[in-house]
Scaffold this motif. Structure first.
Motif, PDB file in Angstrom:
ATOM      1  N   UNK A   1      16.809  25.646  28.293  1.00 55.11           N
ATOM      2  CA  UNK A   1      17.025  23.717  28.175  1.00 55.11           C
ATOM      3  C   UNK A   1      16.526  22.811  26.665  1.00 55.11           C
ATOM      4  N   UNK A   2      15.407  23.110  26.857  1.00 60.42           N
ATOM      5  CA  UNK A   2      14.328  22.922  25.264  1.00 60.42           C
ATOM      6  C   UNK A   2      14.126  23.455  24.202  1.00 60.42           C
TER       7      UNK A   2
ATOM      8  N   UNK B   1      10.229  18.682  30.224  1.00 60.07           N
ATOM      9  CA  UNK B   1      10.935  17.943  28.840  1.00 60.07           C
ATOM     10  C   UNK B   1       9.402  16.776  28.065  1.00 60.07           C
ATOM     11  N   UNK B   2       8.811  16.405  29.208  1.00 66.20           N
ATOM     12  CA  UNK B   2       7.572  15.900  28.091  1.00 66.20           C
ATOM     13  C   UNK B   2       6.357  16.307  28.230  1.00 66.20           C
ATOM     14  N   UNK B   3       6.121  17.401  28.734  1.00 65.38           N
ATOM     15  CA  UNK B   3       4.989  18.715  28.288  1.00 65.38           C
ATOM     16  C   UNK B   3       5.521  19.711  27.224  1.00 65.38           C
ATOM     17  N   UNK B   4       7.373  19.764  27.256  1.00 65.13           N
ATOM     18  CA  UNK B   4       7.430  20.266  25.357  1.00 65.13           C
ATOM     19  C   UNK B   4       7.317  19.438  24.104  1.00 65.13           C
TER      20      UNK B   4
ATOM     21  N   UNK C   1      22.116  15.846  27.918  1.00 64.93           N
ATOM     22  CA  UNK C   1      21.708  16.523  27.205  1.00 64.93           C
ATOM     23  C   UNK C   1      21.128  14.531  25.950  1.00 64.93           C
ATOM     24  N   UNK C   2      19.729  15.732  25.061  1.00 67.46           N
ATOM     25  CA  UNK C   2      19.097  14.551  24.272  1.00 67.46           C
ATOM     26  C   UNK C   2      19.413  16.061  23.246  1.00 67.46           C
TER      27      UNK C   2
ATOM     28  N   UNK D   1      16.847  20.227  13.777  1.00 66.83           N
ATOM     29  CA  UNK D   1      16.960  19.881  15.628  1.00 66.83           C
ATOM     30  C   UNK D   1      16.268  20.106  16.443  1.00 66.83           C
ATOM     31  N   UNK D   2      16.313  19.445  17.077  1.00 71.64           N
ATOM     32  CA  UNK D   2      14.662  19.009  18.845  1.00 71.64           C
ATOM     33  C   UNK D   2      15.739  19.098  20.244  1.00 71.64           C
TER      34      UNK D   2
END
Length: 438
Positions: free
Chosen positions: A179-180, A314-317, A208-209, A187-188
């Motif tokens: 997922x991350x 997601x924020x931690x990644x 998806x971002x 590309x992230x």
């Protein structure tokens, strides 16, 4: 100055009169039983809206924004539908937050474009009008939002920016570990759950971002209140976002805020359910309804917990990958603290839900025990009567009552059965009262 104030008051009063007349006439037409009812109702609606549009066309954006602020939500949406797309953006710049929240949380089912692009102009988010692919080539967007894009949409947008967009229908098929991640070209990729809570239906929608060349790309199957609200905030508030990464963090922060609002709704619902559960009496039908309500709130609470957990990941990644500036790192820490505060609430709600569930099941068991107790009492009362009735049906009883007319003998026997049954009931009541100390 006085003339401007008078004109403003006159325009506002005219709009209020049209809205009031529209509601009154629409209600009267709806109640009337007449031929071509739908046609008449449509004509009345079109006439009122034509008058409303005529007034709105001559009003400045600032004045419309002030008028919207003083109207109830349903009238705000009615006026908003009569505005041209070109004027909406200028009105949003002047609209207060209360109006933005109403417009942002409503369902826009008829979005004109599946691909939306935004750049920054004078510190504000500005929507780019996309009519042809060349419109995207000539500008420098910071955010491109794709809502239920077709295969052709994903291809032509991807070719312009040199990336490949995932199919929104297959976003939920990914493993958690995928997922991350970061591609070799920089590309992230982030695939995150966003909560959608409307009416009696709640679910998590995967978004998806892709962060690439200082542009944020978002792909999803359907419109979400969080995205709509964030667009309106960034459109109206100067310096709300500065780049694509900050836009992404704002979306995650809004997702946590939306989850907190959903938790408040769960609290309110469980408070009503709790007052009912702790009442003195509750029927099986009421208990079944309460169990259904509790199950729905438990499901929503679980989705909220999953949603905030995914946002935390997601924020931690992003923080671990060192893609953020110093101030954005601090902003991310604040988002994580907000999410951490939600964990305690979801855990408390799980305990409260379990308590209410056990209490409701306990009421059902008590009601069932009362029914069983009544049946047991009836069985005990009729037990000696069955024995006596069996004796009365024997031939020996006829021999014992020989010479006595059968109506008299069986009448006395029936009275005796009644007396025995009554005595049995009195004895059972005495034993029950003695058991409870009465």
């Amino acid at each position: 100055m006085k003339k401007d104030a008078a004109a403003k008051q006159y325009n506002q009063q005219s709009i209020l009169e049209i809205l009031e007349k529209h509601k009154l006439i629409a209600d009267l037409v709806h109640k009337q039983d007449m031929p071509h009812h739908d046609l008449v109702e449509t004509l009345v609606y079109k006439e009122n809206m034509a008058q409303l549009r005529q007034i709105l066309q001559h009003l400045p954006a600032e004045e419309i924004a002030l008028i919207l602020e003083e109207l109830p939500p349903e009238d705000q949406l009615l006026i908003w539908e009569q505005l041209d797309d070109d004027r909406k953006q200028s009105i949003l710049r002047n609209a207060p937050f209360s109006v933005l929240e109403i417009l942002g949380k409503q369902e826009y089912k008829a979005e004109k474009s599946r691909v939306k692009a935004f750049d920054l102009q004078e510190g504000r988010l500005h929507e780019i009008s996309i009519n042809t692919p060349h419109d995207l080539i000539e500008v420098k967007p910071i955010w491109i939002d794709l809502v239920a894009p077709t295969f052709e949409d994903r291809i032509w947008v991807g070719e312009i920016f040199g990336i490949e967009f995932p199919d929104p229908d297959k976003l939920s098929d990914l493993e958690s570990s995928a997922r991350f991640y970061v591609e070799e070209n920089g590309e992230i990729h982030l695939h995150s759950d966003f909560l959608l809570d409307k009416g009696d239906v709640s679910r998590n929608v995967v978004v998806a971002f892709i962060l690439y060349q200082d542009i944020l790309f978002s792909i999803r199957k359907e419109e979400l209140p969080v995205f709509r609200l964030q667009r309106l905030r960034a459109l109206s508030q100067p310096n709300y976002v500065s780049d694509a990464r900050e836009m992404l963090l704002d979306l995650y922060a809004a997702n946590a805020e939306y989850s907190a609002d959903a938790l408040e709704d769960v609290y309110l619902t469980l408070e009503v359910v709790g007052n009912h559960v702790l009442s003195k009496q509750m029927s099986d039908l009421e208990a079944a309804k309460i169990l259904n309500d509790i199950a729905n709130e438990e499901d929503l609470n679980g989705r909220i917990r999953r949603n905030v957990m995914d946002t935390r990941r997601a924020v931690s990644f992003l923080m671990r990958s060192k893609f953020l500036a110093k101030d954005q790192q601090e902003y991310s820490q604040q988002i994580l603290r907000d999410i951490e505060s939600l964990d305690g609430h979801t855990a408390f709600l799980f305990d409260k839900i379990n308590f209410l569930m056990d209490a409701s099941v306990g009421f059902i068991n008590i009601n069932q025990n009362k029914v069983v107790k009544r049946l047991t009492t009836v069985s005990v009362i009729f037990l000696p009567l069955n024995v006596l009735a069996g004796i009365g049906g024997m031939s020996e009883y006829s021999m014992m009552t020989q010479g006595i007319p059968w109506p008299i003998s069986y009448g006395i026997f029936t009275i005796g059965l009644g007396i025995v049954g009554w005595l049995t009931f009195v004895i059972l009541q005495f034993l029950e009262n003695r058991k409870h100390g009465k």
